[in-house]
Design a protein around this motif. Structure first.
Motif, mmCIF file in Angstrom:
data_model
loop_
_atom_site.group_PDB
_atom_site.id
_atom_site.type_symbol
_atom_site.label_atom_id
_atom_site.label_comp_id
_atom_site.label_asym_id
_atom_site.label_seq_id
_atom_site.Cartn_x
_atom_site.Cartn_y
_atom_site.Cartn_z
ATOM 1 N N THR A 60 43.591 22.961 27.653
ATOM 2 C CA THR A 60 42.483 22.011 27.581
ATOM 3 C C THR A 60 42.959 20.637 27.108
ATOM 4 O OG1 THR A 60 41.910 22.865 25.387
ATOM 5 C CG2 THR A 60 40.650 23.716 27.261
ATOM 6 N N ASP A 61 43.910 20.606 26.192
ATOM 7 C CA ASP A 61 44.456 19.326 25.725
ATOM 8 C C ASP A 61 45.274 18.644 26.823
ATOM 9 O OD1 ASP A 61 43.288 19.658 23.213
ATOM 10 O OD2 ASP A 61 45.055 20.699 22.421
ATOM 11 N N LEU A 62 46.003 19.443 27.592
ATOM 12 C CA LEU A 62 46.781 18.903 28.706
ATOM 13 C C LEU A 62 45.849 18.305 29.758
ATOM 14 C CD1 LEU A 62 49.593 18.531 29.937
ATOM 15 C CD2 LEU A 62 49.451 20.889 30.784
ATOM 16 N N ALA A 63 44.775 18.995 30.082
ATOM 17 C CA ALA A 63 43.800 18.474 31.047
ATOM 18 C C ALA A 63 43.193 17.168 30.548
ATOM 19 C CB ALA A 63 42.709 19.506 31.305
ATOM 20 N N GLU A 64 42.891 17.110 29.264
ATOM 21 C CA GLU A 64 42.307 15.890 28.706
ATOM 22 C C GLU A 64 43.297 14.728 28.767
ATOM 23 O OE1 GLU A 64 40.156 14.169 24.691
ATOM 24 O OE2 GLU A 64 40.659 16.292 24.801
ATOM 25 N N ARG A 65 44.539 14.974 28.419
ATOM 26 C CA ARG A 65 45.546 13.892 28.469
ATOM 27 C C ARG A 65 45.747 13.365 29.879
ATOM 28 N NH1 ARG A 65 50.511 15.015 24.490
ATOM 29 N NH2 ARG A 65 49.296 15.497 22.643
ATOM 30 N N LEU A 66 45.703 14.271 30.854
ATOM 31 C CA LEU A 66 45.938 13.881 32.238
ATOM 32 C C LEU A 66 44.668 13.417 32.951
ATOM 33 C CD1 LEU A 66 48.356 16.780 33.140
ATOM 34 C CD2 LEU A 66 48.979 14.371 32.891
ATOM 35 N N LYS A 67 43.516 13.613 32.316
ATOM 36 C CA LYS A 67 42.215 13.238 32.877
ATOM 37 C C LYS A 67 41.961 13.955 34.206
ATOM 38 C CE LYS A 67 41.471 10.398 29.486
ATOM 39 N NZ LYS A 67 41.901 11.122 28.301
ATOM 40 N N ILE A 68 42.201 15.256 34.195
ATOM 41 C CA ILE A 68 41.937 16.073 35.379
ATOM 42 C C ILE A 68 41.104 17.282 34.960
ATOM 43 C CG2 ILE A 68 43.999 15.342 36.633
ATOM 44 C CD1 ILE A 68 45.299 18.017 35.874
ATOM 45 N N THR A 69 40.435 17.883 35.919
ATOM 46 C CA THR A 69 39.639 19.063 35.621
ATOM 47 C C THR A 69 40.547 20.227 35.274
ATOM 48 O OG1 THR A 69 39.627 19.813 37.914
ATOM 49 C CG2 THR A 69 37.815 18.346 37.227
#
Length: 171
Positions: A60-69
């Protein structure tokens, strides 16, 4: 409510921004596909993991950093995992969570791809700007990003999946 149409100057700036961002992303993606056999998103995943403690990060943190679903991230991680570039680990403190961990092979691929990526970014972006313009680019980009993150009209966590937060960090 009256539409606030763009002025001619704003319209030119907007169109120049759109053209530049699309062309730059295309150039970066083509270079990474040619040199590393992966799209820019996959390189970005490896890069973010390489800069994280122990080369691991909660999905979830990786998705947030990359701004992807999260679903787009899951698809990409599945492919990278299949290629042996990263692995998924269970979160010890939250059975619903998982960790993406960069493998040694993934780090080696990133190290091989990085010089070409940096050359592309430098030649297509920074070599075309003066020192003053680089500072202006940073200032403008930061203002836009900050405004989108702090503005009251920004999408809520329900509207933008990468903003959803879950349980405590995994270790």
């Amino acid at each position: 409510m009256t539409t606030r149409w763009l002025t001619p100057e704003e319209q030119r700036a907007w169109r120049a921004y759109v053209a530049a961002s699309l062309l730059l992303e295309d150039a970066i993606d083509r270079q990474l596909q040619q040199d590393a056999g992966m799209p820019h998103l996959y390189y970005s995943i490896l890069s973010v993991l390489s800069e994280s403690p122990e080369r691991r990060l909660r999905m979830t943190d990786l998705a947030e950093r990359l701004k992807i679903t999260r679903s787009r991230l899951t698809y990409a991680v599945t492919r990278l995992e299949k290629d042996g570039l990263l692995r998924r680990e269970a979160c010890r403190y939250d059975k619903r969570g998982s960790i993406a961990a960069l493998t040694d092979e993934g780090f080696a691929v990133l190290e091989r791809a990085a010089p070409g990526h940096v050359d592309t970014v430098r030649s297509f972006l920074f070599d075309r700007l003066s020192e003053e313009q680089v500072g202006q680019l940073e200032e403008i980009s930061a203002a836009i990003a900050q405004g989108l993150q702090e503005d009251g009209s920004r999408p809520t966590a329900d509207e933008v999946p990468w903003r959803r937060r879950s349980s405590p960090a995994c270790s």
